[in-house]
Design an enzyme around this catalytic site. Structure first.
Site, PDB file in Angstrom:
ATOM      1  N   HIS A 174       0.846  -1.199   0.000  1.00  0.00           N
ATOM      2  CA  HIS A 174       0.000   0.000   0.000  1.00  0.00           C
ATOM      3  C   HIS A 174       0.881   1.248   0.000  1.00  0.00           C
ATOM      4  O   HIS A 174       2.109   1.149   0.141  1.00  0.00           O
ATOM      5  CB  HIS A 174      -0.977  -0.008   1.178  1.00  0.00           C
ATOM      6  CG  HIS A 174      -0.350   0.048   2.537  1.00  0.00           C
ATOM      7  ND1 HIS A 174       0.588  -0.858   2.974  1.00  0.00           N
ATOM      8  CD2 HIS A 174      -0.528   0.917   3.578  1.00  0.00           C
ATOM      9  CE1 HIS A 174       0.938  -0.565   4.219  1.00  0.00           C
ATOM     10  NE2 HIS A 174       0.292   0.517   4.605  1.00  0.00           N
ATOM     11  N   HIS A 229       1.246   3.861   2.026  1.00  0.00           N
ATOM     12  CA  HIS A 229       1.740   4.584   3.203  1.00  0.00           C
ATOM     13  C   HIS A 229       3.268   4.631   3.123  1.00  0.00           C
ATOM     14  O   HIS A 229       3.912   3.684   2.673  1.00  0.00           O
ATOM     15  CB  HIS A 229       1.288   3.891   4.499  1.00  0.00           C
ATOM     16  CG  HIS A 229      -0.117   4.221   4.891  1.00  0.00           C
ATOM     17  ND1 HIS A 229      -0.884   3.421   5.713  1.00  0.00           N
ATOM     18  CD2 HIS A 229      -0.910   5.292   4.584  1.00  0.00           C
ATOM     19  CE1 HIS A 229      -2.070   3.980   5.892  1.00  0.00           C
ATOM     20  NE2 HIS A 229      -2.109   5.113   5.211  1.00  0.00           N
ATOM     21  N   ASP A 252       5.808   4.314   5.068  1.00  0.00           N
ATOM     22  CA  ASP A 252       6.728   3.319   5.638  1.00  0.00           C
ATOM     23  C   ASP A 252       6.755   2.022   4.828  1.00  0.00           C
ATOM     24  O   ASP A 252       7.475   1.083   5.183  1.00  0.00           O
ATOM     25  CB  ASP A 252       6.400   3.045   7.122  1.00  0.00           C
ATOM     26  CG  ASP A 252       4.952   2.680   7.362  1.00  0.00           C
ATOM     27  OD1 ASP A 252       4.083   3.058   6.536  1.00  0.00           O
ATOM     28  OD2 ASP A 252       4.653   2.023   8.373  1.00  0.00           O
ATOM     29  N   HIS A 253       6.005   1.998   3.715  1.00  0.00           N
ATOM     30  CA  HIS A 253       6.025   0.828   2.846  1.00  0.00           C
ATOM     31  C   HIS A 253       6.465   1.158   1.420  1.00  0.00           C
ATOM     32  O   HIS A 253       6.690   0.248   0.627  1.00  0.00           O
ATOM     33  CB  HIS A 253       4.640   0.166   2.811  1.00  0.00           C
ATOM     34  CG  HIS A 253       4.230  -0.359   4.153  1.00  0.00           C
ATOM     35  ND1 HIS A 253       4.271  -1.685   4.485  1.00  0.00           N
ATOM     36  CD2 HIS A 253       3.832   0.286   5.271  1.00  0.00           C
ATOM     37  CE1 HIS A 253       3.890  -1.840   5.754  1.00  0.00           C
ATOM     38  NE2 HIS A 253       3.613  -0.659   6.253  1.00  0.00           N
ATOM     39  N   HIS A 286      -7.332  -2.081   5.733  1.00  0.00           N
ATOM     40  CA  HIS A 286      -6.477  -1.050   6.312  1.00  0.00           C
ATOM     41  C   HIS A 286      -7.095   0.311   6.003  1.00  0.00           C
ATOM     42  O   HIS A 286      -8.157   0.386   5.393  1.00  0.00           O
ATOM     43  CB  HIS A 286      -5.057  -1.197   5.755  1.00  0.00           C
ATOM     44  CG  HIS A 286      -4.010  -0.451   6.544  1.00  0.00           C
ATOM     45  ND1 HIS A 286      -4.032  -0.388   7.916  1.00  0.00           N
ATOM     46  CD2 HIS A 286      -2.935   0.280   6.153  1.00  0.00           C
ATOM     47  CE1 HIS A 286      -3.000   0.337   8.322  1.00  0.00           C
ATOM     48  NE2 HIS A 286      -2.321   0.766   7.280  1.00  0.00           N
ATOM     49  N   ASP A 310      -0.190  -4.026   6.043  1.00  0.00           N
ATOM     50  CA  ASP A 310      -0.814  -3.845   7.339  1.00  0.00           C
ATOM     51  C   ASP A 310      -2.274  -4.281   7.232  1.00  0.00           C
ATOM     52  O   ASP A 310      -2.884  -4.071   6.200  1.00  0.00           O
ATOM     53  CB  ASP A 310      -0.779  -2.379   7.726  1.00  0.00           C
ATOM     54  CG  ASP A 310       0.615  -1.760   7.662  1.00  0.00           C
ATOM     55  OD1 ASP A 310       1.561  -2.417   7.214  1.00  0.00           O
ATOM     56  OD2 ASP A 310       0.755  -0.594   8.046  1.00  0.00           O
ATOM     57  N   HIS A 349       6.230  -5.523  11.962  1.00  0.00           N
ATOM     58  CA  HIS A 349       5.551  -4.218  11.903  1.00  0.00           C
ATOM     59  C   HIS A 349       5.233  -3.705  13.306  1.00  0.00           C
ATOM     60  O   HIS A 349       4.174  -3.131  13.572  1.00  0.00           O
ATOM     61  CB  HIS A 349       4.263  -4.294  11.064  1.00  0.00           C
ATOM     62  CG  HIS A 349       3.825  -2.941  10.557  1.00  0.00           C
ATOM     63  ND1 HIS A 349       2.891  -2.170  11.211  1.00  0.00           N
ATOM     64  CD2 HIS A 349       4.216  -2.224   9.484  1.00  0.00           C
ATOM     65  CE1 HIS A 349       2.709  -1.045  10.536  1.00  0.00           C
ATOM     66  NE2 HIS A 349       3.498  -1.049   9.492  1.00  0.00           N
TER      67      HIS A 349
END
Lengths: 301, 301
Positions: free
Chosen positions: B60, B62, B64-65, B140, B210, B268
């Site tokens: 996805h 976000h 941090d990914h 999510h 996530d 995570h």
């Protein structure tokens, strides 16, 4: 004036070299200059307080100068920052950041203020009562600015012995510091220069990365205290510098000399070189006072 | 099947914790899964050969990914990569990357092929003669997929003693491996199962980060060998997990149990926790075979 080098290498981050980012502390400001990938981690490593950063200056939109910006903005949000954040950079930077926030559906809870730059002439982009920031148009493959950070002329200092001898009332001290002549208790005019000393010389820092050899910048950076000038290559690779619009250590030194800078700081080294001292030695054939930027190095000027 | 954890923490990169990224080596493929800021440096630190990476899967958008993706693509370009690069991720990922390349006026000299995902149902997104990759729709805050990596059923193995005793010609070995009955030199039909052994059990790996607690994924990940399931929180913070659409270690274990997974890998983690063993202990109250992801850890399954 304190300069912390977070990263000073060109192109791509590695385990032991970081792309361009610097923190300049000048007159209570903490300015972040460029923001390559990993800058937020280097800020932590160098113990720079995130909350002190209110202005970020981005020279151009090549990845090694800007790919860490969106992550830093996002981390500020996660840390529930409230203070405004001003970002100065080439036109397009707002779209670059906001598209990524939109796709993540993650908007900042603090105010993000973009100052997009398009001018090809030096312009004043920040000013308060103590500091000015001007752009330095550079010559690179895409639209690029360096930045000149300048303290304003400070107040004159009282020569207290002279002030007391002249019999000047306390109420006039402020006017004296501002440079005015004042009357003493006897009603006689006292010439300012007889009872005050000059202000500290205002300091200045010029950040010039990335750029081809560019004498046009001299007008803007004349007499600068500290000049950071990229030196991606050594003179022996000058044929690589020209087409990629980068400079050699020798060219950087020539600019420092013509600008009558006090100190030259070199950086933005190509990772092809193992011994950075070669940059210093080469530059010193032209300009004496040369320092080498290194990741994590702190200069106090 | 080898899994290298490049980063396994949530939210923001720090000096000692990296955001999500993993390398899965399965059947001669080197798949990169998620790509938080700093992933390219972690690839170097873990000595993963850049040239081996031909497929990148992004769960996805976000930060941090995904914030490390544009830098990795750009570094591949600087390293004069020639091989195609396939990127699988949510719709929007192509615009995110290409806008940044456009603003930098830096286009790849290799072929960049985006496979943008929009389906809310599990779908087959990659397949060759040995491996399949399916999406695992997750729950999510924004559109998110996990990924199921599955070896295909391999060829049967010859029981050479039995094959020779049965008097089968070499020309028929290939058919035997494929499961067919064949004739021997005397013209008699030999049943495949009397001269071959079953293929190795195909391995499978499910990456689920996530996600909120989500039983709907069970259908897709049933009987998986190794399940990586996010556990951002411990059970005592379940009230934080629900609104942020994350899971607790307990919930991850419950999914592993219901899926009849062989091994559960947790990751995570929120950086609020100092002792990762608490995640393991909590999960093991429900599911026995639990491993903790840690940055730089390598699992061989």
């Amino acid at each position: 004036m304190k300069l912390t080098i977070l990263g000073c290498y060109s192109a791509t981050p590695r385990t032991n070299t970081n792309p361009t980012s610097q923190v300049l502390e000048i007159n209570n400001h903490t300015f972040l200059i460029d923001c390559g990938e990993g800058t937020q981690v280097e800020l932590r490593r160098n113990k720079v307080k995130f909350v002190r950063i209110k202005h970020i200056f981005i020279s151009h939109l090549h990845g090694d100068h800007v790919f860490g910006l969106v992550g830093l903005i996002s981390t500020f949000r996660l840390l529930t920052r409230e203070a405004d954040l001003h970002i100065y950079g080439p036109k397009g930077i707002k779209e670059m950041i906001t598209l990524q926030m939109k796709l993540a559906d993650s908007w900042t809870n603090y105010k993000l203020i973009f100052h997009e730059l398009t001018s090809k002439k030096s312009e004043l982009i920040f000013e308060d009562d103590k500091v000015e920031v001007h752009t330095i148009p550079l010559i690179h493959r895409i639209y690029t600015n360096g930045f000149l950070f300048k303290e304003k002329e400070g107040e004159r200092k009282l020569d207290m012995n002279a002030v007391l001898n002249a019999g000047i009332e306390v109420a006039y001290y402020r006017k004296l510091k501002q440079g005015f002549d004042v009357e003493n208790k006897q009603g006689n005019l006292v010439k300012n220069k007889t009872v005050t000393k000059p202000a500290n010389k205002p300091k200045s820092y010029a950040f010039c990365s990335d750029t081809a050899y560019n004498e046009a910048m001299l007008e803007t950076i004349k007499d600068v205290d500290v000049l950071y000038h990229e030196s991606t290559f050594l003179d022996k690779h000058e044929k690589l510098a020209a087409p990629t619009k980068h400079s050699t250590a020798k060219q950087a030194a020539s600019i420092a000399k013509q600008a009558k800078a006090n100190t030259l700081v070199l950086g933005h080294y190509s990772t092809r070189y193992n011994d950075l001292n070669e940059f210093k030695t080469e530059a010193q054939t032209i300009f004496k006072n040369v320092e080498l930027a290194e990741d994590g190095k702190v200069f106090e000027f």
